[in-house]
Design a protein around this motif. Structure first.
Motif, short mmCIF file in Angstrom:
data_model
loop_
_atom_site.label_atom_id
_atom_site.label_comp_id
_atom_site.label_asym_id
_atom_site.label_seq_id
_atom_site.Cartn_x
_atom_site.Cartn_y
_atom_site.Cartn_z
N ASN A 1 0.84 -1.20 0.00
CA ASN A 1 0.00 0.00 0.00
C ASN A 1 0.87 1.25 0.00
OD1 ASN A 1 -2.43 -1.35 0.07
ND2 ASN A 1 -2.41 -1.49 2.32
N GLY A 2 0.48 2.20 -0.79
CA GLY A 2 1.20 3.46 -0.81
C GLY A 2 2.44 3.45 -1.68
N SER A 3 2.66 2.37 -2.44
CA SER A 3 3.88 2.33 -3.26
C SER A 3 3.73 3.11 -4.55
CB SER A 3 4.27 0.87 -3.54
OG SER A 3 3.21 0.19 -4.18
N GLY A 4 2.49 3.46 -4.93
CA GLY A 4 2.30 4.31 -6.11
C GLY A 4 1.54 3.65 -7.25
N LYS A 5 0.89 2.52 -7.00
CA LYS A 5 0.19 1.79 -8.07
C LYS A 5 -0.98 2.61 -8.63
CE LYS A 5 -0.74 -1.67 -5.32
NZ LYS A 5 -0.18 -1.12 -4.05
N SER A 6 -1.82 3.13 -7.73
CA SER A 6 -2.96 3.92 -8.19
C SER A 6 -2.49 5.22 -8.84
CB SER A 6 -3.90 4.26 -7.03
OG SER A 6 -4.49 3.08 -6.52
N THR A 7 -1.40 5.75 -8.31
CA THR A 7 -0.84 6.97 -8.89
C THR A 7 -0.46 6.72 -10.35
OG1 THR A 7 -0.04 7.71 -6.75
CG2 THR A 7 1.03 8.66 -8.70
N LEU A 8 0.14 5.57 -10.62
CA LEU A 8 0.49 5.25 -12.00
C LEU A 8 -0.77 5.20 -12.86
CD1 LEU A 8 2.51 4.35 -14.18
CD2 LEU A 8 2.19 1.98 -13.40
N GLY B 1 -4.68 16.23 -11.16
CA GLY B 1 -3.98 16.39 -9.88
C GLY B 1 -2.66 15.63 -9.81
N TYR B 2 -2.38 14.83 -10.84
CA TYR B 2 -1.15 14.05 -10.85
C TYR B 2 -0.22 14.65 -11.90
CZ TYR B 2 -3.61 10.77 -7.87
OH TYR B 2 -4.28 10.20 -6.82
N GLU B 3 0.79 15.36 -11.40
CA GLU B 3 1.62 16.13 -12.31
C GLU B 3 2.79 15.28 -12.80
OE1 GLU B 3 4.56 20.00 -12.32
OE2 GLU B 3 3.68 19.31 -10.43
N1 LIG Z 1 -4.76 12.38 -4.59
C1 LIG Z 1 -3.74 12.29 -3.73
N2 LIG Z 1 -3.51 13.28 -2.85
C2 LIG Z 1 -2.51 13.20 -1.97
N3 LIG Z 1 -1.65 12.19 -1.92
C3 LIG Z 1 -1.80 11.17 -2.78
C4 LIG Z 1 -2.86 11.17 -3.73
N4 LIG Z 1 -2.79 10.05 -4.46
C5 LIG Z 1 -1.72 9.37 -3.99
N5 LIG Z 1 -1.14 10.05 -2.99
C6 LIG Z 1 0.04 9.61 -2.22
O1 LIG Z 1 0.88 8.92 -3.10
C7 LIG Z 1 1.40 7.76 -2.49
C8 LIG Z 1 1.04 6.56 -3.32
O2 LIG Z 1 -0.36 6.34 -3.24
P1 LIG Z 1 -1.10 5.34 -4.21
O3 LIG Z 1 -0.66 5.59 -5.60
O4 LIG Z 1 -2.54 5.48 -3.93
O5 LIG Z 1 -0.57 3.95 -3.69
P2 LIG Z 1 -1.10 2.47 -3.92
O6 LIG Z 1 -2.18 2.54 -4.94
O7 LIG Z 1 0.09 1.72 -4.38
O8 LIG Z 1 -1.58 2.00 -2.60
C9 LIG Z 1 0.83 7.73 -1.09
O9 LIG Z 1 1.80 8.27 -0.21
C10 LIG Z 1 -0.36 8.62 -1.16
O10 LIG Z 1 -0.57 9.25 0.07
#
Ligand SMILES: Nc1ncnc2c1ncn2[C@@H]1O[C@H](COP(=O)(O)OP(=O)(O)O)[C@@H](O)[C@H]1O
Ligand SMILES: [Mg+2]
Lengths: 437, 275
Positions: free
Chosen positions: B39-46, B55-57
């Motif tokens: 959790n928190g490794s950046g998968k959803s961010t990708l 919001g993702y620059e």
């Molecule tokens: N919309 C957001 N606003 C603030 N922080 C974010 C947001 N999305 C992701 N993060 C941060 O980016 C990091 C990776 O999150 P995320 O990509 O959701 O991880 P995963 O999906 O691997 O659990 C976390 O530290 C999270 O707090």
């Protein structure tokens, strides 16, 4: 292009000339004369009046307008609410001059009266007079009420006798030319156990047309009667719109009253519902969309005068550009109105940070066994919703439009007339551009 | 040429905070990739960055779909180019019925050049397809009349996301924890459905699929050709299906030990996240 009008102002001379041309019964002329003198005594409302504090009409010059002249009639704008509807009757006016009207024989033969107020009073004066004289809208309460009471022309009347249920909607369209004047008056009477649906809309010949509307609407819903009344204000965005509206809902009766507002430069509307007999019910729906520098101001009253009544008001507005809406809502419960169930709610969706919406709910309760609730919200289109819709292929603008439509859905869901839902939905959809700063 | 989604040295920041620190990933149509990681490794961010969330620059690197520069497109254009994501937390749109939402979406995605205001796909054809897909997912017909994700249970939302994938028939689909919130039977059904939908994106072509998951069930019917492990905003290791098996049984201790620098980055990310 503006139609040529030679308004002389609301002068004594013009009023005398107007009265002389009317050929009306004395009781009616007397009513007009009293209202006229009241009109002349009264000042224009100012910003010190609580009701007008947020609504600035200093730029309105009433003497630039005058008695509606018989201006050249151009092609009438399309009636939005009548599209695809099998009507039981229709009426129209142009600058407060009545045009062709009709009522299906099926209803006329049952004693239904429907048409313009001028003709109906001439033909059925004695029948309508008692209702007229009930003065649901107090003609002396302010400058605009007095002006309408003194100078009204054309107008709409619907009278449904006891037990008659009209299952086809009736429609009326009031059109104004650019710079025109509309002094419409509406009187709806449903006798005991009667039913009807009346779709009333207003429109200008031009989107940016100006002019003056000063109107009055009176709805009398008799015992166990059911009225659905829809009022779509779609004037050009230069029109001044002033309206006093009052409904009396009798014992066991039901009123569904829907207001849509898209037009006008400035609107000041008093929409009052009084529940006058036990077990009466009123549902009030409002959908407003404003843009540019439009200013729409609504004073709503839900007045519970009898016990066991229900009233439910939902107003929703979406605001674009520098526009502004004001909603002041009042639930008033008289001492004897026990077991009242009253609700009022106003939701605003801000499509630009430069728009402004004021919501001022109010309660005045003298009975002790009641349930009265109110709420209001104000919010912006959510960026996350926008993004989500765009990942499904919506363009940004389509997404905004869809979210705005969704915002209004809750009020559309309450409107039981499909053509009204569709017309309002489409008209609003067309107006939504994109989110402003 | 096989359609290819190519992510190179991608750096992404959220609210000015670096999250992804050089991600490389290439997905071809027809391939199934599993993306795992704590959790928190950046998968959803990708996923969000690929979809074009404002919001993702993107602070560095590229995303290319064949020779198209995805970073120049807004989210809508990406969707119309055939990129789809089933969200971990889908948004509710009150007042908009699922069916209406999907009819417009399906029209736009299938006719990417459609101009605003042009005809939607015919109601009958749409209804038929929607009903078929809903039956396949064992969804009640009533569902189509409900407002988009409004008051949906976790499971309903995930099913609704799969339904959208079925209707939109993208070239590439990212499924972000589509198994979470589903009971065992529902995960099984989801797994089957995804396999079936992925095998035919219209015209007999397959989709390229990226499955983000912590469990094995979704991969049952979608055996990954590649498994990637994300840690501290980077893909640190790539393997086959055996890597996925190792991770969901043993966890990430071996990975953390093997990639201390990424583990340190992870620690600093989670620290700032909990502040
Ligand atoms: N919309 C957001 N606003 C603030 N922080 C974010 C947001 N999305 C992701 N993060 C941060 O980016 C990091 C990776 O999150 P995320 O990509 O959701 O991880 P995963 O999906 O691997 O659990 C976390 O530290 C999270 O707090
Ligand atoms: Mg995640």
């Amino acid at each position: 292009m503006s139609a040529t009008l030679t308004n002389t102002g609301f002068t004594q001379e013009a009023f005398d000339e107007f009265l002389a041309s009317r050929n009306e019964p004395v009781w009616l002329s007397d009513l007009r004369a009293v209202a006229w003198s009241r009109y002349n005594e009264l000042d224009m409302p100012g910003r010190r009046d609580e009701e007008w504090m947020r609504t600035d009409i200093r730029l309105l010059k009433l003497d630039k307008f005058g008695f509606p002249t018989g201006s050249r009639q151009t092609e009438l704008p399309n009636a939005l609410l009548a599209e695809g509807v099998e009507l039981g009757g229709r009426g129209a006016s142009f600058d407060s001059h009545s045009l062709q009207g009709e009522l299906e024989d099926a209803w006329a033969s049952k004693g239904v009266l429907y048409g313009n107020l001028d003709d109906m009073l001439a033909e059925h004066g004695e029948r309508l007079r008692p209702y007229f004289e009930r003065k649901l809208v107090d003609p002396l309460q302010d400058k605009f009420a007095a002006l309408n009471a003194a100078c009204w022309q054309s107008g709409t009347v619907l009278f449904v006798p006891r037990g008659i249920k009209i299952d086809q909607p009736l429609h009326t369209l009031a059109v104004m030319s650019d710079g025109g004047v509309d002094l419409h008056r509406t009187l709806v009477i449903l006798e005991e156990d009667a039913e009807a649906t009346l779709l009333a809309e207003t429109a200008s010949t031009e989107t940016h047309g100006g002019g003056l509307h000063c109107g009055a609407i009176e709805l009398i819903v008799g015992k166990n009667a059911r009225l659905r009344y829809v009022n779509l204000q779609n004037w050009g965005d230069g029109v001044w719109h002033f309206a006093h509206q009052m409904a009396h809902v009798g014992q066991g009766a039901n009123l569904q009253w829907t207001i849509g507002a898209l037009g006008s430069r400035l609107a000041k509307v008093n929409q009052h519902v009084a529940l006058t007999g036990i077990d009466a019910e009123a549902q009030v729906n409002g959908a407003m969309f404003t843009q540019g520098k439009q200013h729409l101001s609504y004073n709503t009253h839900q007045h519970h005068r009898a016990a066991h009544c229900r009233s439910d008001l939902l107003y929703k507005s979406a605001l674009q550009d520098h526009s502004r809406t004001v909603w002041r809502g009042m639930i008033k419960v008289d001492k004897g109105a026990q077991r009242t169930d009253a609700y009022q709610r106003n939701d605003n969706l801000m499509l630009a940070t430069t728009a402004r919406a004021d919501s001022i709910p109010g309660l005045e309760i003298e009975a002790d066994d009641v349930r009265c609730t109110h709420g209001s919200t104000s919010g912006r289109v959510d960026d996350q919703q926008l993004f989500y819709a765009m990942t499904r292929g919506y363009t940004r603008k389509e997404a905004v439009r869809m979210i705005v439509t969704g915002f209004f859905q809750q009020v559309f869901d309450r409107i039981t007339i499909e053509s009204v839902r569709e017309a309002l939905g489409k008209a609003i959809g067309r107006r939504v551009r994109d989110l402003g700063e | 040429m096989t359609d290819t989604l190519k992510i190179s040295d991608l750096h992404v920041a959220v609210e000015g905070k670096p999250i992804l620190r050089g991600v490389n990933l290439t997905i071809r149509r027809g391939e199934t990739h599993a993306l795992m990681g704590p959790n928190g490794s950046g998968k959803s961010t990708l996923g969000n960055a690929i979809m074009g969330h404002p919001g993702y620059e993107v602070t560095g690197g590229t995303i290319a779909l064949n020779d198209g520069n995805v970073l120049e497109w807004d989210a809508s254009e990406r969707a119309r180019a055939g990129i789809f994501m089933a969200f971990q937390r889908p948004m509710a749109i009150p007042g908009v019925k699922m069916a209406d939402f999907l009819r417009h979406a399906t029209t736009n995605v299938r006719n990417p050049d459609r101009k605003e205001g042009e005809e939607l796909i015919p109601m009958r054809q749409f209804r038929k397809e929607l009903t078929e897909n809903m039956e396949q997912l064992r969804m009640d017909v009533e569902f189509a009349r409900r407002y988009v994700n409004d008051g949906f249970s976790g499971g309903e939302m995930k099913r609704a996301e799969i339904l959208q994938m079925a209707m939109l028939r993208p070239k590439f689909a990212i499924l972000d924890e589509t198994d979470s919130g589903l009971d065992v039977d529902a995960v099984k059904l989801a797994s089957e459905s995804i396999a079936q939908i992925g095998s035919d994106a219209g015209g007999g072509e397959k989709m390229g699929i990226l499955i983000i998951t912590h469990h094995d069930k979704l991969l049952d019917r979608n055996a990954p050709d590649f498994t990637h492990v994300m840690l501290g905003g980077r893909i640190v290791e790539t393997g086959g299906i055996e890597l996925a098996r190792e991770l969901y049984t043993d966890g990430y201790d071996r990975i953390r030990a093997a990639y201390p620098e990424a583990a340190a980055a992870e620690e600093s990310m989670t620290e700032t996240a909990t502040v």
